[in-house]
Design an enzyme around this catalytic site. Sequence first.
Site, short mmCIF file in Angstrom:
data_model
loop_
_atom_site.label_atom_id
_atom_site.label_comp_id
_atom_site.label_asym_id
_atom_site.label_seq_id
_atom_site.Cartn_x
_atom_site.Cartn_y
_atom_site.Cartn_z
N HIS A 153 0.81 -1.22 0.00
CA HIS A 153 0.00 0.00 0.00
C HIS A 153 0.84 1.27 0.00
CE1 HIS A 153 -3.22 -2.79 1.13
NE2 HIS A 153 -4.02 -1.89 0.60
N GLY A 154 1.99 1.21 0.59
CA GLY A 154 2.80 2.43 0.58
C GLY A 154 4.10 2.25 1.34
#
Lengths: 291, 482
Positions: free
Chosen positions: B326-327
């Site tokens: 996701h990041g």
Amino acid sequence: MNYFLKKLLEFTLFFISIFLLISISINLSNNLILKNIELKKNIKHLIIGDSRTQIFDDSILDDCQNISQGSESLYFSYLKLDKFLKSNKSIKNVYLGVSYHSFSSYFDEYTFDSNVVSNYFFMMSYKEKIDFILNDDINLKSLIKNFFIKGVSNIVYKKKTYIGYSYFHSSDQKPTDKSIQLRISKQFTTENSLNYSNLNILYFDRIVELCSKYDVELFILNTPTHSLHHKKTPKNYINKYLDVTSNIDNHHMIRFDNILKDEMFLPDGDHINKFGANIISYKLKTFINNE
Amino acid sequence: MLFNSFDFAIFLPIIFILYWFVFKKIIKHQNLLLLVASYVFYGWWDWRFLSLIIFSSFIDYYVGITLSKTNSQHKRKLLLLTSIIVNLGFLGFFKYFNFFAESFADAFTLLGNPIEASRLNIILPVGISFYTFQTLSYSIDVYKRKLIPTNNIIAFFAFVSFFPQLVAGPIERAKNLLPQFYKKRCFDYSKAVDGMRQILWGLFKKIVIADNSAEFANQIFNNSADMNGSTLVLGAIFFTFQIYGDFSGYSDIAIGTSRLFGFNLMQNFNFPYFSRDIAEFWRRWHISLSTWFRDYLYIPLGGSRGGTLIKVRNIFIIFIVSGFWHGANWTFIIWGALNAIYFLPLLLTNNNRNNLDIVASGKSLPSFNELFSIVLTFSLTVFAWIFFRADNLAHAISYISEIISYSFFDFPNKLIFKKSLTTIFLIVLFIFIEWIGRGNSYGIQKLFFYNKRIHRYVFYCLLIFIIFWFGGDEQQFIYFQF
């Protein structure tokens, strides 16, 4: 595929029909209301303008109604006067709020603010309505939303969005150099350059013509400002104001200079608090009675 | 180009008409149109990054073709490795370079040798995590001989860049989507109508639920130091609905749009907030990513076979990698780890497959036990989302610390609470509709389906009216940044 497109078209038409049905009903109802609307009976004096003239308390003024409204540009004042002078023959004097900032282009932002436009939308001709809808500066979504809210509000409530009333803001804070400078910057500079509102200048002239047409005396009300606000007002705007209003004789230019103390202003230095409002309302009463 | 933009409202009908009226006779032309449309759709954001998609597509196409021509295991491995290095290399460079550089610098500083991290000023290409995983699935499946490689270059390039799901999924498996590009697509009325309905529901989720929730979630998270505990809980709940409305709304629009062109994409969300335990939540949340990790990471690692330690290791790996996907931030890693911690007890006690059916199936309301389980699972999810939304770990910790203080018992910030009442009402309405439709693919699929047409039309008009009337300020889709 054709069946799908047919059904899609059917639903689209259904949606548009409902939308149009509601819009037209609101519009027609508002037109009907507007057609029969009356100001106070037998009024002789009409005060019109923006938030600065809203502070005149018409309950203490004889035969007078204040129909000023916050952020009202001269274009909208013209629309209102055109309507009310036609249907209220008793009006003899119009007191129009015009200040130095009235001819600043900062006012155009309000003219094209969908929240403001929607107040007067029902007073406009169809051509004007379409012009506003197609204008790039208008937030169409917000305009449609406000059209429904204000249209229904005009039908349900006695208070109409386009009429206006006496009102003053209040604040616990006092004007400071900073708060006044903020106001000056907002009113008189657009991206650090000076600009005039051609629309307001044009409609000022039209209001003059309109009053002349209905044989109504026009008085210009330039409400006082805090001494610092006055000092900081760019000279170009004062000169522009004098230039645009040069055809109005001195007797019809009403100012209340040197009457109010600096503490009688709101933090922006541009609006008067309730104590100041009370004083200049009585001053206007004296003026009207002497007329 | 955003799905909730005016540009897309013009773009979609144009492509739709060209697709079914002008190019309908030859499938190759239809694919070519989809490819061009997809590149226009992506290039609308930043045309320079189209080169990445083209390069990535070309590599995987070449790898696929070459894999089919060789039986040498060594060569095959090398080809697969090429695909993995190129795809993950792009992803690593654009998404994780700065994170690793800073983390190394921090580690050296901790060891007493402070060094300065050299940051690169890189823009993250939209959707890189999505199309990279999609194209990787192709190479891996071809390598494992689960999929016959394609020699139809247009179909393959269109598969990689298929505009409805290009920038935020669902992450399609080549096995499911690619063959659909080979077959002749005939217009299917019921499929198209269903697609339109799903697009409408997706827009409602995004514009009404997500964008309105975002206003308050942002206000509370950005000023969390000035908020009391109960307001912070409210902020976390708003974010919980923001992320669901945003991401599942996008997926609904993507799936609905694909159906208009005769394609079937996999379901990405299946009413996750009605889950009775975390295992069920993960079977219902971002299904395309969860199953990707299951198929290409968890099972190759041994899955749930083996000893307890292996199981624990595998679960932590899959959840932490999922968080990291996701990041590039420790907050996502903690979010993943926290979900692993939630999940492990269920796995170790063999209770992870208890709730496979629809909750309260055939009933209007859940039983007390079901309701309790739903609320508990929802609360655990809300808690985990705090890490997901927080700017950094310190922010998340201070946020949670305030929640578990006495101020939790104070009334939420009156101004925010009062302003958010309309949004709260809309969320309640949303939950109600989702509850009614929980047995279907999306909330309104069968709502008023068996009623008279006029009833359906009135309902859809009402939805459009709510979208218009209560639509929040236009916000970027959250998952674009992943």
